[in-house]
Design an enzyme around this catalytic site. Structure first.
Site, PDB file in Angstrom:
ATOM      1  NE  ARG A  76       8.517  10.003  -1.731  1.00  0.00           N
ATOM      2  CZ  ARG A  76       8.893   9.141  -2.656  1.00  0.00           C
ATOM      3  NH1 ARG A  76      10.182   8.938  -2.901  1.00  0.00           N
ATOM      4  NH2 ARG A  76       8.030   8.449  -3.345  1.00  0.00           N
ATOM      5  N   GLY A  77       8.005   7.201   0.550  1.00  0.00           N
ATOM      6  CA  GLY A  77       8.041   5.930  -0.169  1.00  0.00           C
ATOM      7  C   GLY A  77       7.965   4.810   0.868  1.00  0.00           C
ATOM      8  CB  ALA A  78       5.703   1.888   1.142  1.00  0.00           C
ATOM      9  NE  ARG A 124       3.260  10.075   4.480  1.00  0.00           N
ATOM     10  CZ  ARG A 124       3.556  10.054   3.171  1.00  0.00           C
ATOM     11  NH1 ARG A 124       4.776   9.769   2.780  1.00  0.00           N
ATOM     12  NH2 ARG A 124       2.628  10.302   2.268  1.00  0.00           N
ATOM     13  CD  GLN A 180       5.172  12.365  -4.461  1.00  0.00           C
ATOM     14  OE1 GLN A 180       4.523  13.026  -5.276  1.00  0.00           O
ATOM     15  NE2 GLN A 180       4.682  12.020  -3.289  1.00  0.00           N
ATOM     16  CG  ASP A 203       2.260   3.949  -0.382  1.00  0.00           C
ATOM     17  OD1 ASP A 203       2.128   4.227  -1.593  1.00  0.00           O
ATOM     18  OD2 ASP A 203       3.142   4.433   0.352  1.00  0.00           O
ATOM     19  CE  LYS A 239       1.914   9.920  -3.432  1.00  0.00           C
ATOM     20  NZ  LYS A 239       1.449  10.547  -2.137  1.00  0.00           N
TER      21      LYS A 239
END
Ligand code: MRU
Length: 348
Positions: A53-55, A96, A198, A239, A250
Site C-alpha cells: 500500500r502507499g501510492a 484501488r 499505518q 495519493d 489518508k
C-alpha cells in the site's frame, strides 16, 4: 552527525526469480514475511488487500505486474498478446481507486507496449525497474528539498509514507529522514492512523529500525500537540494531487491541515510528480475509496464496537490547496500551490 544512508534500511518491493516479492504489510510489525507474486491477478489482489500500500508502491507493483501479465499473454498467444493482456490491465486498474500512481504506471507501461516488436518481457521489465529506481531517486531529491524548509524541534506526520509506501526512502518520511540526518529536527511525532494503524504499525517500525526517535499519538492528541508549539511542520504524503493543488491523502490529513493553520504550524505535502494528476481538476473530482466497515468496528481482528453500530470508513480525505504551505516534488517546491503554479511545475 547522522548519515542519511543509514536511515534507510527497508524495502517493500523486489523483483526476484521472475516474480514480485512483497513484504506483507498486513503482518507488520509482528511478522516480517515476504510473499512471491507470480501473476497479475495475484498482484491486483495484493494491492486490493493491502499487502502492499502507499501510492508510489502501488504504482511500482502494478508496473511489475504488467510484466507478469505480458509474460503469460506471450506464452498464450504470441500474435495477439496485447489483446490477451487487457483483462489483467483492467483487473489491476480496479484494485484501488484513489492513488493516481496506479493509473500513471499502467498508462506508462501500456504506451510502451504499443511499440514492442517480439518478446515484450525484457522491454517491460526494464521499464518497471526504471519506474522503481526513478521513484527512489525522486524520494532522495524530495528529501533534500523538503528538509531545507523544515525548522523546529519536531515534526508531525500521518499514515506511512516511508520505504514501505514507495520504492524506498519515502516521500514525507524521506523528508523527515533527511531533516533528521542533517540535524534540522530531533524528534518525530506520528499519528497512529486509525483504522488501519499505518502510523503505529509501519511508520513507527521504520523509524525505530532507522534509529530516529518517534512518539506515537492518537489522532485526537494532534490539536494539543500543535498548540504546545513543539512541532514546526506537519509533513504528509499524497495519493492524488489535483490540477489546482487540492490533495487526497489518508483520512485525517485534512483535520491536521485545519489544525496546523489554526495554530500557525506549517503544512507540507511531499509527493513525486507521478502523484500529480492534471486530468483531475480539483479535489471534488478525486474518487475516494470506501473500505470495509469491519476496519472501524474491530481492532486486531477483535470486535470492539457495540453490537448493532454501523461505521463510515472513507480511506482518504481531501485537503484544499489553500491549507497547504508547500508541495515538494522531485522537481522543486511549490509554495502556496494553485492551478497556475502546478501547471507551470508540470510543464517545466
Ligand atoms: O491506504 P494506504 O495505506 O495505501 O494510504 C497511504 C497514504 O495515504 C499515504 O500517505 C500516501 O499513499 C502517500 S505514500 C508515499
Amino acid at each position: 552527525m547522522p548519515n542519511r544512508h543509514l536511515h534507510d534500511t527497508v524495502r517493500a518491493i523486489e523483483w526476484s526469480d521472475d516474480a514480485i516479492l512483497l513484504l506483507d504489510q498486513r503482518l507488520l510489525p509482528a511478522q516480517n514475511t515476504r510473499i512471491a507474486i507470480s501473476d497479475a491477478g495475484a498482484a491486483a489482489a495484493a494491492i486490493r488487500d493491502m499487502v502492499v500500500r502507499g501510492a508510489p508502491a502501488i504504482g511500482i507493483t502494478a508496473a511489475y505486474a504488467v510484466v507478469l501479465a505480458a509474460r503469460a499473454a506471450w506464452q498464450t498467444d504470441r500474435a495477439a498478446w496485447r489483446d490477451v493482456v487487457q483483462d489483467d490491465l483492467d483487473r489491476l486498474a480496479a484494485s484501488r481507486p484513489t492513488a493516481v500512481n496506479l493509473f500513471w504506471a499502467l498508462e506508462r507501461m501500456r504506451r510502451l507496449m504499443d511499440g514492442i516488436d517480439g518478446d515484450p518481457v525484457p522491454v517491460l521489465l526494464a521499464e518497471a525497474r526504471r519506474i522503481h529506481a526513478d521513484d527512489i531517486a525522486a524520494n532522495h531529491r524530495m528529501g533534500e528539498l523538503g528538509a531545507a524548509l523544515v525548522s523546529g524541534h519536531a515534526v508531525l506526520t500521518h499514515c506511512n509514507t516511508g520505504s514501505l509506501a514507495t520504492g524506498g526512502y519515502g516521500t514525507a518520511l524521506g523528508v523527515i529522514r533527511s531533516a533528521y540526518a542533517s540535524g534540522r529536527i530531533k524528534h518525530v511525532y506520528a499519528d497512529e492512523t486509525r483504522p488501519w494503524l499505518q502510523g503505529a504499525r509501519l511508520t513507527a517500525w521504520e523509524l525505530v529500525q532507522d534509529g530516529i526517535p518517534v512518539d506515537l499519538i492518537c489522532e485526537g492528541a494532534a490539536a494539543s500537540l500543535l498548540r504546545d508549539g513543539k512541532v514546526g511542520w506537519v509533513i504528509v504524503g499524497a495519493d492524488r494531487i489535483a490540477a489546482n493543488g487540492d490533495t487526497a491523502n489518508k483520512i485525517g490529513t485534512y483535520s491536521l491541515a485545519v489544525l496546523a493553520r489554526h495554530h500557525g504550524v506549517k503544512f507540507m505535502v511531499a509527493a513525486p510528480t507521478s502523484t500529480i494528476d492534471p486530468a483531475t481538476p480539483d479535489g471534488a473530482a478525486i474518487p475516494i475509496e470506501q473500505r470495509p466497515v469491519t476496519e472501524v468496528l474491530t481492532l486486531a481482528g477483535q470486535r470492539v464496537a457495540a453490537a448493532g453500530a454501523g461505521a463510515w470508513n472513507p480511506a482518504f480525505d481531501v485537503t484544499p490547496a489553500n491549507l497547504i504551505d508547500a508541495i515538494v516534488t522531485e522537481r522543486g517546491v511549490i509554495e502556496a500551490p494553485d492551478a497556475a503554479k502546478i501547471a507551470r511545475h508540470m510543464a517545466g
